[in-house]
Design a protein around this motif. Structure first.
Motif, short mmCIF file in Angstrom:
data_model
loop_
_atom_site.label_atom_id
_atom_site.label_comp_id
_atom_site.label_asym_id
_atom_site.label_seq_id
_atom_site.Cartn_x
_atom_site.Cartn_y
_atom_site.Cartn_z
N LYS A 150 -7.46 34.45 -26.62
CA LYS A 150 -8.49 33.42 -26.51
C LYS A 150 -9.38 33.67 -25.30
N CYS A 151 -8.77 33.97 -24.16
CA CYS A 151 -9.55 34.22 -22.95
C CYS A 151 -10.40 35.47 -23.08
N ALA A 152 -9.87 36.50 -23.74
CA ALA A 152 -10.65 37.72 -23.97
C ALA A 152 -11.79 37.45 -24.93
N LEU A 153 -11.52 36.69 -25.98
CA LEU A 153 -12.55 36.37 -26.97
C LEU A 153 -13.72 35.64 -26.33
N LEU A 154 -13.43 34.70 -25.43
CA LEU A 154 -14.49 33.94 -24.76
C LEU A 154 -15.03 34.66 -23.54
N ASN A 155 -14.52 35.86 -23.27
CA ASN A 155 -14.96 36.69 -22.15
C ASN A 155 -14.78 35.98 -20.81
N LEU A 156 -13.63 35.33 -20.67
CA LEU A 156 -13.28 34.66 -19.42
C LEU A 156 -12.45 35.61 -18.55
N PRO A 157 -12.56 35.53 -17.24
CA PRO A 157 -11.81 36.45 -16.36
C PRO A 157 -10.37 36.00 -16.15
N PHE A 158 -9.67 35.74 -17.24
CA PHE A 158 -8.30 35.27 -17.21
C PHE A 158 -7.44 36.06 -18.18
N GLY A 159 -6.14 36.05 -17.90
CA GLY A 159 -5.16 36.50 -18.87
C GLY A 159 -4.56 35.27 -19.54
N GLY A 160 -3.50 35.49 -20.32
CA GLY A 160 -2.89 34.40 -21.06
C GLY A 160 -1.56 33.97 -20.49
N ALA A 161 -1.35 32.65 -20.39
CA ALA A 161 -0.08 32.09 -19.92
C ALA A 161 0.16 30.76 -20.62
N LYS A 162 1.36 30.24 -20.49
CA LYS A 162 1.68 28.93 -21.05
C LYS A 162 2.97 28.43 -20.42
N GLY A 163 3.15 27.12 -20.46
CA GLY A 163 4.38 26.54 -19.94
C GLY A 163 4.75 25.29 -20.70
N THR A 167 -22.79 18.69 -12.93
CA THR A 167 -22.90 17.43 -13.68
C THR A 167 -22.32 17.63 -15.08
N LEU A 168 -22.08 16.51 -15.78
CA LEU A 168 -21.59 16.58 -17.15
C LEU A 168 -22.56 17.34 -18.04
N ALA A 169 -23.85 17.10 -17.86
CA ALA A 169 -24.85 17.80 -18.67
C ALA A 169 -24.80 19.30 -18.43
N GLU A 170 -24.62 19.71 -17.17
CA GLU A 170 -24.52 21.14 -16.87
C GLU A 170 -23.28 21.76 -17.50
N VAL A 171 -22.15 21.05 -17.42
CA VAL A 171 -20.91 21.56 -18.01
C VAL A 171 -21.07 21.72 -19.51
N ASN A 172 -21.58 20.70 -20.18
CA ASN A 172 -21.71 20.76 -21.63
C ASN A 172 -22.71 21.81 -22.08
N GLN A 173 -23.77 22.00 -21.29
CA GLN A 173 -24.75 23.03 -21.63
C GLN A 173 -24.11 24.43 -21.54
N ARG A 174 -23.37 24.66 -20.46
CA ARG A 174 -22.70 25.95 -20.29
C ARG A 174 -21.65 26.16 -21.38
N LEU A 175 -20.93 25.08 -21.72
CA LEU A 175 -19.92 25.18 -22.78
C LEU A 175 -20.57 25.51 -24.11
N GLN A 176 -21.64 24.82 -24.45
CA GLN A 176 -22.32 25.06 -25.72
C GLN A 176 -22.81 26.49 -25.82
N GLU A 177 -23.40 27.00 -24.74
CA GLU A 177 -23.89 28.38 -24.74
C GLU A 177 -22.75 29.36 -24.97
N LYS A 178 -21.62 29.12 -24.29
CA LYS A 178 -20.47 30.03 -24.41
C LYS A 178 -19.90 30.00 -25.82
N MET A 179 -19.69 28.80 -26.37
CA MET A 179 -19.08 28.68 -27.70
C MET A 179 -20.00 29.25 -28.78
N GLU A 180 -21.29 28.95 -28.70
CA GLU A 180 -22.22 29.43 -29.72
C GLU A 180 -22.38 30.95 -29.66
N THR A 181 -22.39 31.51 -28.45
CA THR A 181 -22.52 32.96 -28.30
C THR A 181 -21.35 33.69 -28.94
N GLU A 182 -20.12 33.27 -28.62
CA GLU A 182 -18.96 33.97 -29.15
C GLU A 182 -18.76 33.67 -30.65
#
Length: 431
Positions: A92-105, A370-385
């Motif tokens: 998931k992190c690789a698909l969204l091109n985030l600088p993270f690996g995968g973990a869970k607990g 701001t919330l608007a900035e977060v949602n705008q960045r989220l929308q761009e990321k989700m739509e791109t991938e």
């Protein structure tokens, strides 16, 4: 939880591998988790007794960055489940091109049976047990099933006490007053909403002509149902762990959400009422909801909801996996033969980890959006991938799930191969 969950999760790669140019070294690396931790968590209960709970944390891969993944409180939590979820998070992190690996607990328990004070002691003791295994640059926690901002705040505070310094970036999904991000609570649902908005028009599926059923009326399921109804979709059925309700002309989602929020246990964190009790309409089981004749089915509960046993009964045209792993690999084959489109969890529910990334960035920089900035960045990321995954699916004539894994594997392979491969060492290549 089936002991074969991780084996089933691993099968997702089989169809994708033949479409990618990835080294044998990288594939060998991805077969195994980097580190797994099993801990006992003693908790002094309110009545003075001592109970010991089993806790887990798995860091599956950190090639692209520190591990990232939620912590769930549920009776079925096991090492097999946590390892599978960490595996999915890696892709998931690789698909969204985030600088993270995968973990869970997770911790194996029924959280509804504990008081607020017991939950706090449990959460803090869990961090005491895993403190050396996590960190802002090592492994970052987040909320998951039956954990929330309050619990994340306790965990961050306990880690800061242990380290003797304020460490907000070790946990995401915190309260805003403790360094949380605007939009984090609704992020998973918002991300799924952006994917649905990007996908359904490609099938000329208009909101006013689209019926929707949502399995799992928790935080994520309730928000996605509300968002879709506001956008003009007909949400005709929702359910929680106790059962569901159906109305062919559509449900009043805001009233159901309000009822759930108002009728909470005395412990103050978890709801006690079933959605069956909130509105007039036909009651139904979760199994019956999954088999409804609707256009869109959204499993937003737990893993393995659609299996080989019930896949033939699914009538929905489109399935958007808001939960992690709700459709098994065997069910995937049956649904494909039926012509059902399945949009995978590692794309659809990636809004949560994406805004967790935003929160981590804000914690590290000290600059908050701001919330608007977060949602705008989220929308761009989700739509791109979503667009890139759709393009891969169309170019290679594969399912969206296979396309998502191809996209993620390419990114993981590049990162793993950058450290050196068999060909590099055997042939003495120098770059």
């Amino acid at each position: 939880m089936s002991e074969s969950l991780f084996a089933d999760a691993s099968k997702r790669l089989a169809n994708a591998i033949k479409y990618v140019s990835i080294s044998e070294d990288a594939l060998e690396h991805l077969k195994y988790p980097k580190a797994s931790l099993n801990v006992s968590i003693p908790v002094r209960m309110d009545d003075g007794s001592l109970r010991v709970f089993q806790g887990y944390r798995v860091r599956y891969d950190d090639t692209r960055g520190p591990g990232k993944g939620g912590v769930r409180y549920h009776p079925n939590v096991s090492m097999d489940e946590v390892q599978s979820l960490a595996f999915w998070m890696t892709f998931k992190c690789a698909l969204l091109n985030l600088p993270f690996g995968g973990a869970k607990g997770g911790i194996a328990l029924n959280p509804k049976e504990l008081s607020r004070q017991e939950l706090e002691r449990l959460s803090r003791n869990y961090i005491e047990a895993i403190a050396d295994f996590i960190g802002p640059d090592v492994d970052i926690l987040a909320p998951d099933v039956y954990t929330n901002a309050t619990i994340m705040g306790w965990m961050m505070d306990q880690y800061s006490i242990i380290k003797r310094q304020i460490c907000p970036a070790v946990v995401t999904g915190k309260p805003l007053t403790m360094g949380g991000s605007q939009g984090r609570e609704s992020a998973t649902a918002m991300g799924a909403y952006y994917v649905i908005k990007a996908i359904l028009p490609r099938f000329e599926q208009l909101p006013e002509n689209t019926t929707v059923a949502v399995q799992g009326f928790g935080n994520v399921g309730a928000i996605i149902a509300d968002l879709l109804q506001q956008a003009g979709y007909q949400v005709v059925a929702v359910s929680d762990s106790q059962g569901g309700v159906y109305h062919e002309k559509g449900l009043d989602i805001p009233s159901i959400r309000q009822h759930k929020q108002e009728h909470k246990t005395l412990k103050g964190i978890y709801c006690q009422d079933s959605v069956c009790d909130t509105i007039s309409g036909e009651t139904l089981t979760n199994a019956e909801l999954l088999a409804l004749d609707v256009d869109v089915l959204i499993p937003a509960a737990l893993e393995n909801q659609i299996t080989e046993a019930n896949a033939a009964e699914i009538k929905a045209k489109y399935i958007f996996e808001v939960a992690n792993g709700p459709v098994t690999s065997a069910a995937d084959k049956i649904l494909a033969e039926k012509g059902t489109y399945v949009f995978p969890d590692i794309l659809v529910n990636a809004g949560g980890v994406t805004v967790s990334y935003f929160e981590w960035v804000q914690n590290r920089s000290g600059l908050y959006w701001t919330l608007a900035e977060v949602n705008q960045r989220l929308q761009e990321k989700m739509e791109t991938e979503t667009r890139e995954t759709w393009a891969i699916a169309q170019d290679l004539a594969v399912s969206m799930r296979t396309a998502a894994y191809i996209h993620a594997l390419n990114r993981l392979g590049e990162a793993l191969d950058a450290k050196g491969t068999r060909d590099y060492y055997v042939n003495g290549l120098v770059h």
